[in-house]
Write a protein that holds these residues in place. Structure first.
Motif, short mmCIF file in Angstrom:
data_model
loop_
_atom_site.label_atom_id
_atom_site.label_comp_id
_atom_site.label_asym_id
_atom_site.label_seq_id
_atom_site.Cartn_x
_atom_site.Cartn_y
_atom_site.Cartn_z
N PRO A 1 1.62 -53.12 -71.98
CA PRO A 1 1.46 -53.51 -73.39
C PRO A 1 1.38 -52.27 -74.28
N THR A 2 1.53 -52.46 -75.56
CA THR A 2 1.41 -51.33 -76.49
C THR A 2 -0.04 -50.88 -76.57
N THR A 3 -0.25 -49.59 -76.34
CA THR A 3 -1.60 -49.02 -76.46
C THR A 3 -1.52 -47.78 -77.34
N VAL A 4 -2.57 -47.57 -78.11
CA VAL A 4 -2.63 -46.45 -79.05
C VAL A 4 -3.99 -45.78 -78.89
N SER A 5 -3.99 -44.58 -78.31
CA SER A 5 -5.25 -43.91 -77.94
C SER A 5 -5.55 -42.74 -78.88
N PRO A 6 -6.73 -42.75 -79.52
CA PRO A 6 -7.13 -41.66 -80.43
C PRO A 6 -7.26 -40.31 -79.70
N SER A 7 -7.53 -39.26 -80.46
CA SER A 7 -7.49 -37.88 -79.97
C SER A 7 -8.17 -37.63 -78.62
N ALA A 8 -9.43 -37.99 -78.51
CA ALA A 8 -10.19 -37.64 -77.30
C ALA A 8 -9.96 -38.60 -76.14
N PHE A 9 -9.27 -39.70 -76.39
CA PHE A 9 -9.03 -40.69 -75.34
C PHE A 9 -7.95 -40.17 -74.38
N VAL A 10 -8.17 -40.41 -73.08
CA VAL A 10 -7.21 -40.03 -72.05
C VAL A 10 -6.38 -41.23 -71.63
N THR A 11 -7.05 -42.32 -71.33
CA THR A 11 -6.36 -43.51 -70.84
C THR A 11 -5.87 -44.40 -71.99
N PRO A 12 -4.92 -45.30 -71.70
CA PRO A 12 -4.42 -46.22 -72.74
C PRO A 12 -5.53 -47.07 -73.34
N TYR A 13 -5.49 -47.24 -74.66
CA TYR A 13 -6.52 -47.98 -75.39
C TYR A 13 -5.88 -49.08 -76.23
N THR A 14 -6.39 -50.30 -76.07
CA THR A 14 -5.86 -51.44 -76.81
C THR A 14 -7.01 -52.37 -77.17
N PRO A 15 -7.59 -52.21 -78.36
CA PRO A 15 -8.77 -53.00 -78.75
C PRO A 15 -8.44 -54.47 -78.97
N GLN B 1 1.58 -45.59 -75.68
CA GLN B 1 2.13 -45.95 -74.36
C GLN B 1 2.54 -47.42 -74.35
N LEU B 2 3.70 -47.68 -73.75
CA LEU B 2 4.22 -49.04 -73.66
C LEU B 2 5.35 -49.08 -72.64
N GLY B 3 5.83 -50.27 -72.32
CA GLY B 3 6.93 -50.34 -71.37
C GLY B 3 7.51 -51.74 -71.23
N ALA B 4 8.78 -51.80 -70.85
CA ALA B 4 9.48 -53.07 -70.63
C ALA B 4 9.88 -53.18 -69.17
N GLN B 5 10.04 -54.41 -68.68
CA GLN B 5 10.53 -54.64 -67.33
C GLN B 5 11.60 -55.72 -67.34
N ILE B 6 12.62 -55.50 -66.51
CA ILE B 6 13.71 -56.47 -66.34
C ILE B 6 13.80 -56.80 -64.85
N ASP B 7 13.56 -58.06 -64.50
CA ASP B 7 13.62 -58.50 -63.11
C ASP B 7 12.65 -57.73 -62.23
N GLY B 8 11.52 -57.33 -62.81
CA GLY B 8 10.51 -56.61 -62.04
C GLY B 8 10.71 -55.11 -61.99
N HIS C 1 -5.90 -54.75 -67.86
CA HIS C 1 -6.08 -55.18 -66.48
C HIS C 1 -4.72 -55.39 -65.81
N ARG C 2 -4.76 -55.51 -64.48
CA ARG C 2 -3.52 -55.76 -63.72
C ARG C 2 -3.84 -56.61 -62.50
N LEU C 3 -2.98 -57.59 -62.22
CA LEU C 3 -3.14 -58.46 -61.06
C LEU C 3 -2.87 -57.66 -59.78
N PRO D 1 0.46 -54.35 -65.97
CA PRO D 1 -0.74 -54.35 -66.82
C PRO D 1 -0.58 -55.26 -68.03
N PHE D 2 -1.68 -55.83 -68.44
CA PHE D 2 -1.71 -56.67 -69.64
C PHE D 2 -3.01 -56.41 -70.37
N SER D 3 -3.02 -56.72 -71.66
CA SER D 3 -4.22 -56.61 -72.47
C SER D 3 -4.79 -58.01 -72.69
#
Length: 399
Positions: free
Chosen positions: A78-92, A113-120, A265-267, A294-296
């Motif tokens: 999913p789309t995540t936007v992390s402020p300056s001091a954040f290391v990992t993806p952040y999606t409130p 950070q974001l991403g698409a998938q086609i057929d897995g 999270h991720r299954l 991953p999903f938010s």
């Protein structure tokens, strides 16, 4: 005859199948296109949650335009936007009153950070932008961006299996191919030279993963500047797709858990059984829409129900929870993530941040290590060259 009709033909999902490569490239093109649009939304005063929502909408729209008959397509991240001091993806979440009001600030180093998938077949991309940056960026901000850029370029070249782009005699090529791939300790050592040149530090436990179908955390990984208890296992090989990550900090590079709620999270266990109705609903929706990507919780039908259901699912090992991690000293952090395809012709970037115009970043610091220069000068892929001119044209130029 009847038996042959009943047997379904096994699908080749390897990179030997051109259709697989096409799907990866399509997903990569979508990831890059949406990244460019989301970057435009990252201006001072804009709410992070609003940017994330708009980014997800754009991703969904772009994915819907391709492979119309294919059901398994959508988000690799999913789309995540992390402020300056954040290391990992952040999606409130919109339902968290305080976090939903968080806005971007002028001069922040924001990680998208974001991403698409086609057929897995998923591609993920991450870029760092300086909010409100003018034509020229100077000082420590420039140091951080340049250190991340050059370290990323170095790391991408270290992903090449030995001898892939070797030239010279057959004996020289064989010697190059027989060389051992750099160890993860050696990779860290080389990257630290770049970090030191710009007075930055590697972010601890920065991890690159091999990507498999429906899985962005495969069996092999490379861990840079490993923290306590973290260890990589495996080297890149031809015929693999990797998510290559680079992280730099203006601080020590050490990290800590932030106070923000983990929402990503991720299954990881499809066969797990939930007891609560909210947990069952959450698992059903995740399996249907996000599979093992991953999903938010923001993307689910009810954030309130998701908050309840996720507790049981994480506790019983059905979902992996991505903690919100940041720089221990609150220093600015920069990250890049590139999805690459490794072939006999070298590295192909499936999804990557836009090429950096280094002339816009001014600093008195520079890389002076000759070994680093030699690696950076190496190509990522074999130069196939321009087509040879026709004989008639050659004769004409000789006259």
């Amino acid at each position: 005859m009847a038996d042959n009709k009943d047997n379904k033909e096994e699908v080749d999902y390897s990179l030997n199948n051109p259709a697989t490569v096409d799907k990866y490239k399509t997903a990569g093109a979508i990831s890059e296109k949406v990244l460019a649009e989301v970057s435009k939304l990252c201006v001072a005063g804009e709410k992070i949650v609003t940017i994330c929502e708009k980014g997800d909408k754009l991703l969904a729209e772009e994915v819907a335009k391709v492979y119309a008959k294919l059901k398994n397509k959508g988000f690799a991240h999913p789309t995540t936007v992390s402020p300056s001091a954040f290391v990992t993806p952040y999606t409130p979440l919109t339902s968290d009153e305080a976090e939903s009001k968080v806005e971007l600030k002028e001069g922040e180093h924001v990680k998208i950070q974001l991403g698409a998938q086609i057929d897995g077949f998923g591609t993920i991309v991450c870029d760092t932008i300086v909010v409100g940056a003018k034509e020229t960026v100077e000082g420590r901000s420039a140091d951080l961006v340049l250190a991340t850029h050059y370290a990323n370029e170095l790391l991408l070249r270290l992903m090449l299996p030995p001898g892939v782009l070797a030239s010279g005699t057959d004996e020289e090529k064989a010697k190059a191919a027989a060389a051992k791939a750099p160890t993860q300790a050696r990779i860290t050592q080389l990257l630290e030279k770049i970090a030191k040149a710009y007075e930055c530090n590697l972010v601890e436990s920065t991890t690159s993963w091999i990507f498999d179908r429906n899985d962005i955390e495969g069996k092999k990984k490379i861990v840079i500047a490993p923290g306590e208890g973290s260890k990589g296992d495996g080297t890149p090989e031809i015929g693999e797709v990797w998510g290559v990550e680079m992280g730099m900090s203006l601080g020590s590079g050490k990290v800590k858990n932030m106070e923000q709620r983990p929402t990503l999270h991720r299954l990881i266990n499809e066969n797990g059984q939930a007891k609560r109705s909210t947990s069952k609903k959450l698992l059903y929706d995740v399996k249907k829409s996000y599979h093992n990507f991953p999903f938010s919780m923001r993307q689910l039908e009810s954030e309130r129900d998701a908050k309840l259901g996720v507790l049981e699912c994480v506790r019983n090992g059905m979902l992996r929870q991505y903690e919100v991690v940041g720089d221990k000293e609150g220093a600015a952090v920069s990250r890049l993530l590139t999805t690459i395809l490794i072939t006999k012709n070298g590295v192909t970037k499936l999804s990557a941040a836009p090429a950096l115009d280094v002339s816009k970043f001014k600093t008195d610091k520079k890389i002076e290590d000759e070994e680093i220069f030699k690696i950076l000068e190496q190509p990522l892929a074999r130069n196939k060259g321009k087509p040879k001119p026709k004989k008639k044209a050659a004769k004409k130029s000789d006259e």
